[in-house]
Design a protein around this motif. Sequence first.
Motif, mmCIF file in Angstrom:
data_model
loop_
_atom_site.group_PDB
_atom_site.id
_atom_site.type_symbol
_atom_site.label_atom_id
_atom_site.label_comp_id
_atom_site.label_asym_id
_atom_site.label_seq_id
_atom_site.Cartn_x
_atom_site.Cartn_y
_atom_site.Cartn_z
ATOM 1 N N LEU A 126 0.827 -1.207 0.000
ATOM 2 C CA LEU A 126 0.000 0.000 0.000
ATOM 3 C C LEU A 126 0.862 1.260 0.000
ATOM 4 N N ALA A 127 1.925 1.253 0.794
ATOM 5 C CA ALA A 127 2.831 2.403 0.831
ATOM 6 C C ALA A 127 3.498 2.605 -0.534
ATOM 7 N N ALA A 128 3.978 1.518 -1.130
ATOM 8 C CA ALA A 128 4.633 1.623 -2.437
ATOM 9 C C ALA A 128 3.662 2.108 -3.508
ATOM 10 N N ALA A 129 2.457 1.576 -3.498
ATOM 11 C CA ALA A 129 1.452 1.998 -4.477
ATOM 12 C C ALA A 129 1.057 3.457 -4.266
ATOM 13 N N GLY A 130 0.921 3.871 -3.023
ATOM 14 C CA GLY A 130 0.566 5.254 -2.728
ATOM 15 C C GLY A 130 1.638 6.235 -3.168
ATOM 16 N N ILE A 131 2.886 5.924 -2.846
ATOM 17 C CA ILE A 131 3.998 6.792 -3.250
ATOM 18 C C ILE A 131 4.122 6.824 -4.770
ATOM 19 N N GLY A 132 4.044 5.668 -5.385
ATOM 20 C CA GLY A 132 4.113 5.608 -6.850
ATOM 21 C C GLY A 132 2.973 6.359 -7.511
#
Length: 100
Positions: free
Chosen positions: A59-65
């Motif tokens: 979720l963090a990676a998808a949000g930042i991306g």
Amino acid sequence: MTGSGGGIFLAPIILHFGWVEPRRAAGVTAAYNLLNSAAALAGSVATIGRLPPALPLWLAAAGIGGLLGSAIGVRLLPASAMRALLAGLLLIAGAKLILT
């Protein structure tokens, strides 16, 4: 059937029919991918009874991306560059379908 949620094919269809410009197509596709992923997680909970342990990291990676991609797409890239990036993503998705 394709090994993906189908969002990779949505933007080209929208653009092919000329329904919206590339930036709006990217937005529609992002919303579709979010809803499709939420449905997949709900299905996972319904069948397995739990969520994947790595979900917070994903979720963090998808949000930042997503934040970086939308900022770049809105502020920096012209429509022609958006089309070129989409074409590259389609080539990668097509190669994945052929090779796996």
